[in-house]
Design a protein around this motif. Structure first.
Motif, mmCIF file in Angstrom:
data_model
loop_
_atom_site.group_PDB
_atom_site.id
_atom_site.type_symbol
_atom_site.label_atom_id
_atom_site.label_comp_id
_atom_site.label_asym_id
_atom_site.label_seq_id
_atom_site.Cartn_x
_atom_site.Cartn_y
_atom_site.Cartn_z
ATOM 1 N N SER A 42 -16.633 6.711 17.467
ATOM 2 C CA SER A 42 -15.778 7.552 16.630
ATOM 3 C C SER A 42 -14.471 6.833 16.315
ATOM 4 C CB SER A 42 -15.482 8.878 17.332
ATOM 5 O OG SER A 42 -14.690 8.655 18.493
ATOM 6 N N SER A 43 -13.609 7.463 15.514
ATOM 7 C CA SER A 43 -12.279 6.945 15.207
ATOM 8 C C SER A 43 -11.246 7.747 15.992
ATOM 9 C CB SER A 43 -11.983 7.048 13.706
ATOM 10 O OG SER A 43 -12.809 6.154 12.976
ATOM 11 N N VAL A 44 -10.258 7.040 16.527
ATOM 12 C CA VAL A 44 -9.224 7.658 17.347
ATOM 13 C C VAL A 44 -7.882 7.545 16.637
ATOM 14 C CG1 VAL A 44 -7.982 7.545 19.537
ATOM 15 C CG2 VAL A 44 -10.450 7.159 19.477
ATOM 16 N N ILE A 45 -7.168 8.652 16.532
ATOM 17 C CA ILE A 45 -5.819 8.669 15.976
ATOM 18 C C ILE A 45 -4.834 8.828 17.119
ATOM 19 C CG2 ILE A 45 -4.192 9.813 14.439
ATOM 20 C CD1 ILE A 45 -6.394 8.479 12.921
ATOM 21 N N MET A 46 -3.964 7.823 17.309
ATOM 22 C CA MET A 46 -2.906 7.908 18.304
ATOM 23 C C MET A 46 -1.601 8.207 17.573
ATOM 24 S SD MET A 46 -3.849 4.684 20.790
ATOM 25 C CE MET A 46 -5.557 4.302 21.170
ATOM 26 N N SER A 47 -1.273 9.505 17.461
ATOM 27 C CA SER A 47 -0.055 9.907 16.754
ATOM 28 C C SER A 47 1.169 9.505 17.568
ATOM 29 C CB SER A 47 -0.062 11.407 16.485
ATOM 30 O OG SER A 47 -0.177 12.120 17.693
ATOM 31 N N CYS A 48 2.235 9.111 16.848
ATOM 32 C CA CYS A 48 3.365 8.501 17.545
ATOM 33 C C CYS A 48 4.605 8.556 16.657
ATOM 34 C CB CYS A 48 2.986 7.050 17.873
ATOM 35 S SG CYS A 48 4.319 5.991 18.433
ATOM 36 N N ASN A 49 5.768 8.828 17.268
ATOM 37 C CA ASN A 49 7.072 8.742 16.610
ATOM 38 C C ASN A 49 8.038 8.012 17.537
ATOM 39 O OD1 ASN A 49 7.000 10.367 13.982
ATOM 40 N ND2 ASN A 49 6.091 11.807 15.435
ATOM 41 N N TYR A 50 8.980 7.254 16.954
ATOM 42 C CA TYR A 50 9.904 6.490 17.788
ATOM 43 C C TYR A 50 11.315 6.533 17.214
ATOM 44 C CZ TYR A 50 9.628 2.645 14.344
ATOM 45 O OH TYR A 50 9.705 1.878 13.197
ATOM 46 N N THR A 51 12.285 6.245 18.083
ATOM 47 C CA THR A 51 13.691 6.149 17.685
ATOM 48 C C THR A 51 14.258 4.860 18.259
ATOM 49 O OG1 THR A 51 14.371 7.395 19.653
ATOM 50 C CG2 THR A 51 14.005 8.661 17.631
ATOM 51 N N TYR A 52 15.322 4.366 17.617
ATOM 52 C CA TYR A 52 15.964 3.137 18.083
ATOM 53 C C TYR A 52 17.418 3.146 17.627
ATOM 54 C CZ TYR A 52 15.295 1.606 13.259
ATOM 55 O OH TYR A 52 15.324 1.511 11.888
ATOM 56 N N PRO A 53 18.286 2.368 18.287
ATOM 57 C CA PRO A 53 19.698 2.329 17.883
ATOM 58 C C PRO A 53 19.842 1.797 16.460
ATOM 59 C CG PRO A 53 19.380 1.364 20.051
ATOM 60 C CD PRO A 53 18.018 1.558 19.479
ATOM 61 N N THR A 54 20.679 2.438 15.699
ATOM 62 C CA THR A 54 20.837 2.063 14.289
ATOM 63 C C THR A 54 21.464 0.680 14.111
ATOM 64 O OG1 THR A 54 22.962 3.233 14.243
ATOM 65 C CG2 THR A 54 21.001 4.459 13.537
ATOM 66 N N GLU A 55 22.120 0.167 15.150
ATOM 67 C CA GLU A 55 22.719 -1.159 15.034
ATOM 68 C C GLU A 55 21.660 -2.261 14.993
ATOM 69 O OE1 GLU A 55 23.659 1.106 17.088
ATOM 70 O OE2 GLU A 55 25.761 1.553 16.646
ATOM 71 N N TYR A 56 20.453 -1.941 15.436
ATOM 72 C CA TYR A 56 19.390 -2.939 15.464
ATOM 73 C C TYR A 56 18.630 -2.930 14.137
ATOM 74 C CZ TYR A 56 19.944 -3.715 20.484
ATOM 75 O OH TYR A 56 20.434 -4.054 21.708
ATOM 76 N N GLN A 57 18.112 -4.088 13.788
ATOM 77 C CA GLN A 57 17.269 -4.206 12.603
ATOM 78 C C GLN A 57 15.845 -4.527 13.057
ATOM 79 O OE1 GLN A 57 18.586 -7.035 9.717
ATOM 80 N NE2 GLN A 57 16.881 -6.650 8.308
#
Length: 296
Positions: A42-57
């Motif tokens: 089957s196909s697996v969906i690994m849902s994900c959200n992330y945050t990081y400091p805005t000073e980083y690119q």
């Protein structure tokens, strides 16, 4: 009286620099499921959200998994030959980090992590002589997503008696994460469309001999089908008949073979009698050099 005043030497000037938004606390990831149980192929969906400091690119985002051997580097799965053709990154470089992994097998059962490589903030305008050994950071969002890939197995009794009820169960090694509708197949992979059941069980009420055969199960909208198991239905002898070989008139001195046939499961044990006197056992009873004494 003339007084002389001596000036004290200037004290060193101390600056306290506070840089906001560069602490590790600003790095974060949120996975939709910490544990996923998926069906083989089957196909697996690994849902994900992330945050990081805005000073980083953000320079690079990718998914990795725990090393197979101690001391190995965390691999970039998009460059791994075992995953590259089956992996699709559905996220971006801002917030979404969702991943799709298709045609999964038991070998894909691992811990998976989202990872980021980012450029450090440019502090040269704040600190004239500030330098660092590295100009980027690598961050791994642990703990990650634990994936278990399972197959399906049919659990049923080997034998059931005609007229009884029997329940077949479609089992997996872990509880499937996605809600699924189970489909049952019998004999030549013909789906039992009227027997769909969300509870992964197939109930056969008042079993008939026609219900005997090989059964397998699957999930709706999935290609994988479980190995088939044989269900045997036992029933007593029916349609018992006796035949005599040859045709025409039997004369004294001939040889005669009597054959008994019946429909039963398991096959019936057949005994021969003449006027309540036991003669022998087996489907065939032969008489050689027949005489009038064999009449009856």
């Amino acid at each position: 009286m003339v007084m002389s005043v001596r000036m004290a030497p200037p004290l060193p000037l101390i600056f306290l620099l506070v840089i906001h938004g560069v602490s590790s606390a600003d790095w974060g990831v949120s996975y939709g499921h910490s544990h996923i149980c998926a069906l083989k192929d089957s196909s697996v969906i690994m849902s994900c959200n992330y945050t990081y400091p805005t000073e980083y690119q953000i320079r690079k985002v990718f998914w990795t998994r725990n090393p197979v051997k101690v001391g190995e580097e965390y691999p970039d799965l998009s460059k791994d030959p075992e995953h590259s053709q089956r992996l699709q990154y559905l996220g971006d470089k801002q917030k979404n980090c969702t991943l799709r992994l298709s045609h999964v097998t038991q070998k894909d059962s691992h811990e998976y992590y989202f990872s980021v490589i980012a450029d450090k903030p440019d502090l040269s305008s704040l600190i004239k002589y500030f330098t660092t050994a590295e100009d980027n950071v690598k961050w791994i969002g642990a703990p990650g997503v634990s994936l278990t890939v399972t197959d399906l197995q049919v659990e049923s009794p080997e034998r059931v008696t005609e007229g009884d009820s029997v329940r077949l169960t479609c089992k997996s090694s872990c509880a499937l994460t996605d809600r699924a509708t189970f489909i049952w197949y019998r004999k030549n992979s013909q789906p039992l469309t009227e027997r769909r059941d969300r509870n992964n069980q197939l109930l056969l009420q008042s079993v008939r001999r026609e219900d005997a055969g090989r059964y397998s199960c699957a999930l709706q909208e999935h290609t994988y089908i479980s190995p088939a198991v044989q269900l045997s239905v036992t029933y007593p002898p029916k349609s018992v008949s006796v035949s005599v070989n040859g045709s025409g008139v039997i004369v004294e001195g001939d040889s005669v073979t009597l054959s008994c046939s019946s429909d039963s499961n398991p096959p019936a044990e057949i005994s021969w009698f003449k006027e309540k006197r036991f003669l022998g056992s087996g489907r065939i009873y032969s008489i050689s050099n027949i005489s009038s004494d064999h009449s009856g």
